[in-house]
Scaffold this active site. Structure first.
Site, short mmCIF file in Angstrom:
data_model
loop_
_atom_site.label_atom_id
_atom_site.label_comp_id
_atom_site.label_asym_id
_atom_site.label_seq_id
_atom_site.Cartn_x
_atom_site.Cartn_y
_atom_site.Cartn_z
NE ARG A 80 -3.07 2.67 2.51
CZ ARG A 80 -3.26 3.47 3.73
NH1 ARG A 80 -2.96 2.94 5.02
NH2 ARG A 80 -3.94 4.59 3.57
CD GLU A 169 -5.04 7.39 9.72
OE1 GLU A 169 -4.44 8.38 10.20
OE2 GLU A 169 -4.76 6.20 10.22
CG ASN A 288 -5.28 3.09 8.44
OD1 ASN A 288 -5.53 2.26 7.73
ND2 ASN A 288 -4.94 4.40 8.09
CD GLU A 350 -1.78 3.97 8.10
OE1 GLU A 350 -1.43 4.24 9.14
OE2 GLU A 350 -1.95 4.79 7.14
#
Ligand code: FCB
Length: 449
Positions: A80, A169, A288, A350
């Site tokens: 990624r 995010e 994440n 993440e």
């Protein structure tokens, strides 16, 4: 170090690592790249703890072949990375800059040649400065610009990128960048930053349509989540925790999954039809996760309805973040409980930790805390799968030590140590551990296991 064998993961589970453009690429003015809000912010005195910038970062722009070799050595099935919007459109509008897209074209082909799926994030916070000058994400027009950019990228890479991630995010970009002023663009608007949430989500929805018009690959968004714990047992603490949970965990996900915005936000920028655009079906939800958040009731004169407090009782990383692997299981199970059948398959996009890793006299970089951290979090994903949550991938943040935003070069998250003076890469002990104990073990479940 943990020695218990990893439990088996479902066939086809995608093991990967993540990075982002501004944190690793450097080459800030190469091949026509325009300035982003992070160039401006990093070059503003006092914004970055060590006074550094991403001008050079890990010089990945010139060293990508060496870095892809590290990925291949690790054996990951996915990588990624993010695409720098100001490389593709130096001023955030108009035709593509071919030299900027050429870099990602080479990267994608090199990944594929090594059997690694390219997973491309379109926006990891590096908005072209020219768009910020026109209001940035406070300006509704930025959503339309983002969809045009998505179209340009997909026209070039849509046949080879295996998973698209629109935004990284959006909550952190809104809260740290526009609510608190701790990240670029450095605005401190508190709840007046809500339009940044809506316009990012609108941009996401418009980009989903643009990507689908050019590419058959699945589309996702990567949200940051944090299980919220009331600090005490009072009703006021529980109310504060619910308010924070709505902001951090629901503000972006409720509308994405068709529920509209949670109560309590000023929706005056929302126009008829926007919520349908935002709720366009996605194929994967990127999650994440770093740590849970403890919250207590705010003081009466506070501008916010909650106060974040340290979560005690856990080991801490060099970022002072508590290490709570079970928080990841809890979060994944809670997402399933909260959204039920509306929840698409999840990939953990993440997961990782910062420690002050130093090469030893033999040039090795022991990082037992990171191994323990990742071991716990990988097992937490397995526990969530066993509890019925469909999780199809896990990406470690990060492949390389890199430029950690306002923390500059002071926080090392990599499986690979980087000496920033020489750009020398040295795989840490966790690199071998991830390769052997997780990726290879999962790929070849032999009788010894
Ligand atoms: C996440 C960001 C990523 C990195 C990690 C540590 O919030 O998406 O770029 O900074 O934190």
């Amino acid at each position: 170090m943990t020695s218990a064998p990893m439990p088996d993961f479902p066939a086809g589970f995608r093991w990967g690592v993540s990075t982002s453009a501004y944190q690793i690429e450097g080459a800030a003015t190469a091949d026509g790249r325009g300035p982003s809000i992070w160039d401006t912010f990093a070059h503003s005195p006092g914004r970055i703890v060590d006074g550094s910038t991403g001008d050079e970062a890990c010089d990945h722009y010139h060293r990508y072949a060496e870095d892809v070799a590290l990925l291949a050595g690790l054996g990951v099935s996915g990588y990624r990375f993010s695409i720098a919007w100001p490389r593709v459109q130096p001023t955030g509008a108009g035709p593509a800059n071919p030299a900027g897209l050429d870099f990602y074209d080479r990267l994608v082909d090199t990944l594929l040649a090594h059997g690694v799926d390219p997973v491309a994030t379109l926006f990891h916070w590096d908005l072209p400065q020219a768009l910020e000058d026109a209001g940035g994400w406070l300006n509704r027009d930025t959503a339309a610009r983002f969809a045009e950019y998505a179209d340009l990228v997909a026209a070039r890479l849509g046949d080879r990128v295996r998973l698209w991630i629109t935004l990284n995010e959006p909550f952190i970009h809104m809260s740290l960048g526009h609510g608190m002023g701790l990240h670029a663009p450095g605005r401190a608007l508190l709840f007046d930053a809500f339009p940044v949430a809506h316009h990012q989500l609108l941009g996401h929805g418009l980009a989903v349509a643009a990507l689908r018009a050019r590419s058959t690959s699945p589309v996702a968004i990567a949200n940051n989540y944090s299980p919220v714990r009331p600090a005490g047992g009072t009703d006021a603490d529980r109310a504060a925790a619910a308010a924070y949970d709505a902001l951090h965990n629901r503000l972006f996900t409720d509308p994405l999954l068709g529920r509209g915005y949670p109560d309590g936000f000023d929706l005056s920028v929302v126009r008829t039809g926007d919520l349908d655009v935002i709720a366009a079906p996605i194929d994967v939800l990127g999650v994440n996760y770093y740590n849970p958040t403890a919250v207590r009731a705010a003081e009466p004169d506070s501008p916010l309805p909650f106060e974040l407090v340290p979560l005690d009782g856990y080991p801490r990383t060099a970022f002072d973040w508590p290490v709570v692997p079970d928080g990841l299981r809890e979060l994944l199970v809670d997402l399933k409980q909260r959204y039920g059948d509306a929840l698409p398959p999840i990939q953990v996009t993440e997961s990782g930790c910062a420690y002050d890793d130093v090469p030893d006299a033999d040039g090795r970089v022991p990082d037992p805390e990171r191994i323990a951290y990742l071991d716990g979090h990988v097992r937490a994903v397995h526990a969530a799968i066993a509890a019925g949550v469909e999780v199809t991938g896990y990406f470690v943040w990060s492949l390389l030590d890199n430029w950690e935003w306002a923390e500059g070069f002071t926080k090392r998250f990599g499986l690979v140590h980087v000496d920033y003076a020489t750009q020398r890469r040295t795989p840490k002990a966790s690199y071998a551990w991830y390769r052997d104990a997780v990726i290879r073990a999962g790929a070849d479940p032999g009788p010894a296991r």
